[in-house]
Design a protein around this motif. Sequence first.
Motif, PDB file in Angstrom:
ATOM      1  N   ALA A  33      21.753 -49.559  30.256  1.00 39.77           N
ATOM      2  CA  ALA A  33      20.369 -49.899  30.014  1.00 39.77           C
ATOM      3  C   ALA A  33      19.526 -49.751  28.851  1.00 39.77           C
ATOM      4  CB  ALA A  33      19.421 -49.675  31.460  1.00 39.77           C
TER       5      ALA A  33
ATOM      6  N   GLN B 113      25.341 -50.935  35.007  1.00 39.24           N
ATOM      7  CA  GLN B 113      24.463 -51.425  34.203  1.00 39.24           C
ATOM      8  C   GLN B 113      23.195 -50.347  34.012  1.00 39.24           C
ATOM      9  OE1 GLN B 113      23.495 -54.512  37.224  1.00 39.24           O
ATOM     10  NE2 GLN B 113      24.428 -56.165  36.078  1.00 39.24           N
ATOM     11  N   LYS B 114      23.224 -49.473  35.003  1.00 42.17           N
ATOM     12  CA  LYS B 114      22.152 -48.225  34.598  1.00 42.17           C
ATOM     13  C   LYS B 114      22.736 -47.478  33.351  1.00 42.17           C
ATOM     14  CE  LYS B 114      22.071 -46.054  38.440  1.00 42.17           C
ATOM     15  NZ  LYS B 114      21.608 -44.908  39.679  1.00 42.17           N
TER      16      LYS B 114
END
Length: 65
Positions: A36, A32-33
Motif C-alpha cells: 500500500a 495489498q496491505k
Amino acid sequence: MSQEIRTADVRQAASRLTTIAGVRQVLVAEQQKAGAGGGVVMEGRDIGTVVFPNAELKIFLRRPR
C-alpha cells in the motif's frame, strides 16, 4: 529457508491452497496491505492483474523455451 520455499512441492501446495476462496481473499488483502505504501517489488502470476491492477509499473517476464 529462502531456498526451501522455492521448491516445486511448496509451489504446488501454495497453488492448491489459493484455490480456496477464503484463503485467496486473505492473501490478496495481505499483499495489498504490504504494498500500500509503494516502493515494493512483488512477483507472481496475478500480482499485476488481481492484486495491483493499477500499479504504476508492471514488468512481465517470459521464460525462454
